[in-house]
Design a protein around this motif. Structure first.
Motif, PDB file in Angstrom:
ATOM      1  N   MET A 225       0.866  -1.166   0.000  1.00  0.00           N
ATOM      2  CA  MET A 225       0.000   0.000   0.000  1.00  0.00           C
ATOM      3  C   MET A 225       0.912   1.228   0.000  1.00  0.00           C
ATOM      4  SD  MET A 225      -3.417   0.154   0.082  1.00  0.00           S
ATOM      5  CE  MET A 225      -3.714  -1.481   0.746  1.00  0.00           C
ATOM      6  N   PHE A 226       0.519   2.286  -0.711  1.00  0.00           N
ATOM      7  CA  PHE A 226       1.387   3.450  -0.886  1.00  0.00           C
ATOM      8  C   PHE A 226       0.611   4.728  -0.566  1.00  0.00           C
ATOM      9  CE2 PHE A 226       4.570   5.834  -3.653  1.00  0.00           C
ATOM     10  CZ  PHE A 226       5.688   5.449  -2.926  1.00  0.00           C
ATOM     11  N   PRO A 227       0.262   4.929   0.710  1.00  0.00           N
ATOM     12  CA  PRO A 227      -0.556   6.091   1.076  1.00  0.00           C
ATOM     13  C   PRO A 227       0.210   7.411   1.026  1.00  0.00           C
ATOM     14  CG  PRO A 227       0.124   4.909   3.040  1.00  0.00           C
ATOM     15  CD  PRO A 227       0.561   4.072   1.869  1.00  0.00           C
ATOM     16  N   ASN A 228      -0.527   8.481   0.761  1.00  0.00           N
ATOM     17  CA  ASN A 228       0.015   9.834   0.750  1.00  0.00           C
ATOM     18  C   ASN A 228      -0.070  10.405   2.165  1.00  0.00           C
ATOM     19  OD1 ASN A 228       0.120  12.764   0.551  1.00  0.00           O
ATOM     20  ND2 ASN A 228      -0.092  12.509  -1.652  1.00  0.00           N
ATOM     21  N   ILE A 229       1.069  10.859   2.708  1.00  0.00           N
ATOM     22  CA  ILE A 229       1.098  11.298   4.113  1.00  0.00           C
ATOM     23  C   ILE A 229       1.354  12.800   4.238  1.00  0.00           C
ATOM     24  CG2 ILE A 229       1.672   9.074   5.115  1.00  0.00           C
ATOM     25  CD1 ILE A 229       4.426  11.628   4.452  1.00  0.00           C
ATOM     26  N   THR A 230       1.206  13.552   3.138  1.00  0.00           N
ATOM     27  CA  THR A 230       1.534  14.982   3.176  1.00  0.00           C
ATOM     28  C   THR A 230       0.635  15.773   4.116  1.00  0.00           C
ATOM     29  OG1 THR A 230       0.176  15.303   1.185  1.00  0.00           O
ATOM     30  CG2 THR A 230       2.536  15.021   0.856  1.00  0.00           C
ATOM     31  N   SER A 231      -0.569  15.269   4.399  1.00  0.00           N
ATOM     32  CA  SER A 231      -1.480  15.993   5.287  1.00  0.00           C
ATOM     33  C   SER A 231      -0.960  16.083   6.717  1.00  0.00           C
ATOM     34  CB  SER A 231      -2.861  15.329   5.292  1.00  0.00           C
ATOM     35  OG  SER A 231      -2.782  14.000   5.780  1.00  0.00           O
ATOM     36  N   THR A 232       0.048  15.282   7.051  1.00  0.00           N
ATOM     37  CA  THR A 232       0.627  15.331   8.394  1.00  0.00           C
ATOM     38  C   THR A 232       1.666  16.443   8.529  1.00  0.00           C
ATOM     39  OG1 THR A 232       2.406  13.768   7.864  1.00  0.00           O
ATOM     40  CG2 THR A 232       0.310  12.848   8.640  1.00  0.00           C
ATOM     41  N   GLY A 233       2.053  17.033   7.396  1.00  0.00           N
ATOM     42  CA  GLY A 233       3.061  18.078   7.436  1.00  0.00           C
ATOM     43  C   GLY A 233       4.482  17.568   7.480  1.00  0.00           C
ATOM     44  N   MET A 234       4.651  16.258   7.432  1.00  0.00           N
ATOM     45  CA  MET A 234       5.990  15.666   7.485  1.00  0.00           C
ATOM     46  C   MET A 234       6.400  15.150   6.111  1.00  0.00           C
ATOM     47  SD  MET A 234       5.874  13.504  11.070  1.00  0.00           S
ATOM     48  CE  MET A 234       4.111  13.220  11.146  1.00  0.00           C
ATOM     49  N   ASP A 235       7.717  15.130   5.880  1.00  0.00           N
ATOM     50  CA  ASP A 235       8.191  14.457   4.684  1.00  0.00           C
ATOM     51  C   ASP A 235       8.222  12.948   4.965  1.00  0.00           C
ATOM     52  OD1 ASP A 235      10.631  13.811   6.035  1.00  0.00           O
ATOM     53  OD2 ASP A 235      11.588  15.638   5.303  1.00  0.00           O
ATOM     54  N   SER A 236       8.504  12.167   3.929  1.00  0.00           N
ATOM     55  CA  SER A 236       8.405  10.709   4.065  1.00  0.00           C
ATOM     56  C   SER A 236       9.375  10.160   5.108  1.00  0.00           C
ATOM     57  CB  SER A 236       8.682  10.052   2.710  1.00  0.00           C
ATOM     58  OG  SER A 236       7.706  10.415   1.767  1.00  0.00           O
ATOM     59  N   GLU A 237      10.594  10.660   5.095  1.00  0.00           N
ATOM     60  CA  GLU A 237      11.610  10.162   6.020  1.00  0.00           C
ATOM     61  C   GLU A 237      11.227  10.464   7.473  1.00  0.00           C
ATOM     62  OE1 GLU A 237      15.232   8.046   6.081  1.00  0.00           O
ATOM     63  OE2 GLU A 237      14.557   9.018   4.236  1.00  0.00           O
ATOM     64  N   THR A 238      10.793  11.695   7.714  1.00  0.00           N
ATOM     65  CA  THR A 238      10.417  12.100   9.069  1.00  0.00           C
ATOM     66  C   THR A 238       9.215  11.304   9.562  1.00  0.00           C
ATOM     67  OG1 THR A 238      11.238  14.331   8.632  1.00  0.00           O
ATOM     68  CG2 THR A 238       9.765  14.058  10.522  1.00  0.00           C
ATOM     69  N   PHE A 239       8.228  11.136   8.684  1.00  0.00           N
ATOM     70  CA  PHE A 239       7.031  10.370   9.058  1.00  0.00           C
ATOM     71  C   PHE A 239       7.419   8.976   9.534  1.00  0.00           C
ATOM     72  CE2 PHE A 239       3.562   7.453   8.299  1.00  0.00           C
ATOM     73  CZ  PHE A 239       2.418   8.157   8.641  1.00  0.00           C
ATOM     74  N   CYS A 240       8.288   8.310   8.775  1.00  0.00           N
ATOM     75  CA  CYS A 240       8.669   6.936   9.127  1.00  0.00           C
ATOM     76  C   CYS A 240       9.453   6.883  10.432  1.00  0.00           C
ATOM     77  CB  CYS A 240       9.489   6.315   7.992  1.00  0.00           C
ATOM     78  SG  CYS A 240       8.544   6.063   6.483  1.00  0.00           S
ATOM     79  N   GLU A 241      10.376   7.815  10.610  1.00  0.00           N
ATOM     80  CA  GLU A 241      11.176   7.830  11.830  1.00  0.00           C
ATOM     81  C   GLU A 241      10.310   8.099  13.059  1.00  0.00           C
ATOM     82  OE1 GLU A 241      14.329  10.626  11.294  1.00  0.00           O
ATOM     83  OE2 GLU A 241      15.389   9.385   9.823  1.00  0.00           O
ATOM     84  N   GLU A 242       9.403   9.063  12.932  1.00  0.00           N
ATOM     85  CA  GLU A 242       8.563   9.418  14.081  1.00  0.00           C
ATOM     86  C   GLU A 242       7.518   8.348  14.375  1.00  0.00           C
ATOM     87  OE1 GLU A 242       8.984  11.991  16.235  1.00  0.00           O
ATOM     88  OE2 GLU A 242      10.859  12.146  15.112  1.00  0.00           O
ATOM     89  N   LEU A 243       6.977   7.731  13.333  1.00  0.00           N
ATOM     90  CA  LEU A 243       6.011   6.652  13.541  1.00  0.00           C
ATOM     91  C   LEU A 243       6.670   5.488  14.283  1.00  0.00           C
ATOM     92  CD1 LEU A 243       3.217   5.341  13.030  1.00  0.00           C
ATOM     93  CD2 LEU A 243       4.115   4.538  10.833  1.00  0.00           C
ATOM     94  N   LEU A 244       7.887   5.163  13.903  1.00  0.00           N
ATOM     95  CA  LEU A 244       8.606   4.079  14.585  1.00  0.00           C
ATOM     96  C   LEU A 244       8.928   4.464  16.027  1.00  0.00           C
ATOM     97  CD1 LEU A 244       9.951   1.302  14.407  1.00  0.00           C
ATOM     98  CD2 LEU A 244      12.023   2.436  13.584  1.00  0.00           C
ATOM     99  N   ARG A 245       9.367   5.672  16.221  1.00  0.00           N
ATOM    100  CA  ARG A 245       9.756   6.117  17.560  1.00  0.00           C
ATOM    101  C   ARG A 245       8.551   6.253  18.491  1.00  0.00           C
ATOM    102  NH1 ARG A 245      10.277  10.857  20.253  1.00  0.00           N
ATOM    103  NH2 ARG A 245       9.554  12.062  18.465  1.00  0.00           N
ATOM    104  N   GLN A 246       7.462   6.820  17.978  1.00  0.00           N
ATOM    105  CA  GLN A 246       6.315   7.124  18.839  1.00  0.00           C
ATOM    106  C   GLN A 246       5.324   5.963  18.958  1.00  0.00           C
ATOM    107  OE1 GLN A 246       4.439  10.897  17.819  1.00  0.00           O
ATOM    108  NE2 GLN A 246       6.416  11.769  17.221  1.00  0.00           N
ATOM    109  N   GLN A 247       5.154   5.184  17.855  1.00  0.00           N
ATOM    110  CA  GLN A 247       4.121   4.144  17.872  1.00  0.00           C
ATOM    111  C   GLN A 247       4.667   2.740  17.597  1.00  0.00           C
ATOM    112  OE1 GLN A 247       1.018   4.272  18.766  1.00  0.00           O
ATOM    113  NE2 GLN A 247       0.786   6.490  19.033  1.00  0.00           N
ATOM    114  N   LYS A 248       5.966   2.640  17.356  1.00  0.00           N
ATOM    115  CA  LYS A 248       6.602   1.346  17.128  1.00  0.00           C
ATOM    116  C   LYS A 248       5.999   0.587  15.936  1.00  0.00           C
ATOM    117  CE  LYS A 248       8.153   0.676  21.891  1.00  0.00           C
ATOM    118  NZ  LYS A 248       8.204  -0.253  23.048  1.00  0.00           N
ATOM    119  N   VAL A 249       5.799   1.310  14.849  1.00  0.00           N
ATOM    120  CA  VAL A 249       5.374   0.712  13.582  1.00  0.00           C
ATOM    121  C   VAL A 249       6.402   1.102  12.523  1.00  0.00           C
ATOM    122  CG1 VAL A 249       3.617   0.593  11.781  1.00  0.00           C
ATOM    123  CG2 VAL A 249       2.930   0.777  14.173  1.00  0.00           C
TER     124      VAL A 249
END
Length: 365
Positions: free
Chosen positions: A298-322
């Motif tokens: 699945m290839f969702p668009n995450i721009t609505s979060t205000g983060m770039d792709s790299e930041t989104f992935c790093e923060e998702l892993l750090r904050q929610q462990k995904v």
């Protein structure tokens, strides 16, 4: 990371069916432990030829047009090294599998990105292709069904690409490793398009459809003159693919045909259930998402979060462990997207959905 859920690796969560494993065990017990031909065992090449005729309507001579490789990845590397001279350009759809661009560079070629867009379902269009062709263009990589987007190309799409290529000497590397994993539409091989087999190097393997990633078995099919050149590189670098694994791969194809692809269809039904579940969840979160018609991503668009792709992935892993993969790993056109694999246990996907939902809600702009 403890308690982390990974939607990152593109690997089936199923184990290899037992009859396939047993074929390798039996081969070892019989003493099948020596080199095979550089091309691979004739038994396996004949099974591959029958499979391609039955499933893809394309015909290759098992004697000198089919070669067994160490995964489809070796096939990509061999093909690029065989056809490229320094400075030759290779057109690479973007986003695309992470190995294509490095593979071109390793062979002293020049990768040329051809962006694909969600507005056209991430398909390669003839217009985009025409705009990237130059006198230095040697080859086009055609990766459908696509990793990371899950996009597929219908017959009319491939015919339109074929029209662009007619009158040129451009070769095509058609990576069809996800050919058995399509939803609601049968895969069409580019080599089956009229006039295209002569310029196509077809790449496929056993990793995805038969849950055999760790076996490292694939195959390359090409016109005999081209195959004869490619096998020279293979014989001096690898010599042959593992022989017990070749026995297992032959069993995979033979048993699939005898059972009408029972195990493959069972896995596909599970992937389809997860696909629909994940697509619904992302859209309910407010993450726009193209509906994938192939592979298991699945290839969702995450721009609505205000983060770039790299930041989104790093923060998702750090904050929610995904763990998910930034779209930029697959090319510049992947910015603003992340790749999520649904080749993961259903209960883990359900929990990942809950965690991602909380993360997106807390970061919505």
């Amino acid at each position: 990371m403890k308690d982390a859920i990974s939607l990152g690796v593109g690997e089936p969560d199923f184990t290899t069916p037992w009859n396939i494993c047993e074929a390798a065990i039996y081969a070892i017990e019989k003493g099948v432990t020596h080199y095979s031909s550089n091309w691979g065992t004739l038994e396996l090449r004949q099974a591959i030829a029958e499979y391609l005729t039955d499933r893809c309507d394309v015909h290759y001579d098992p004697r000198d047009e089919i070669m067994v490789t160490v995964g489809a990845s070796e096939g990509i590397d061999l093909a690029l090294r065989a056809i490229l001279s320094p400075g030759d350009e290779v057109l690479v759809p973007d986003p695309g599998y992470v190995s294509y661009v490095p593979g071109v560079l390793f062979a002293h070629g020049v990768p040329v990105s051809v962006p694909t867009r969600p507005e056209v379902d991430f398909r390669l269009t003839p217009e985009d292709l025409k705009g990237r062709i130059t006198p230095k263009t040697k080859a086009l990589i055609l990766p459908y069904p696509n990793n990371p987007t899950g996009a597929i190309m219908a017959r009319e799409d491939l015919e339109a690409i074929a029209e662009v290529l007619k009158g040129t000497d451009i070769l095509v590397l058609s990576d069809e490793i996800y050919s058995e994993l399509t939803y609601g539409q049968k895969h069409v091989s580019f080599a089956s398009i009229e006039g295209m087999k002569e310029r196509t190097i077809l790449l496929n393997g056993f990793s995805k459809a038969f849950a055999m990633t760790g076996w490292r078995l694939g195959y390359l099919c090409a016109p005999r003159e081209l195959a004869a050149a490619i096998v020279k590189i293979h014989q001096y670098t690898i010599l042959c693919a593992p022989v017990a694994g070749q026995a297992a791969a032959a069993e995979a194809l033979k048993s699939a045909k005898m059972t009408d692809y029972r195990d493959v269809k069972k896995m596909l039904r599970t992937y389809d259930y997860r696909r629909r579940m994940l697509l619904k969840a992302f859209r309910e979160m407010g993450l726009p998402c193209f509906e994938p018609k192939g592979a298991f991503y699945m290839f969702p668009n995450i721009t609505s979060t205000g983060m770039d792709s790299e930041t989104f992935c790093e923060e998702l892993l750090r904050q929610q462990k995904v763990a998910v993969v930034p779209g930029t790993a697959f090319g510049e056109s992947g910015e603003g997207f992340v790749r999520c694999s649904y080749a993961t246990a259903t209960e883990d996907i359900q929990e990942a959905i809950r965690r991602i939902g909380e993360f997106v809600k807390s970061h919505r702009r």
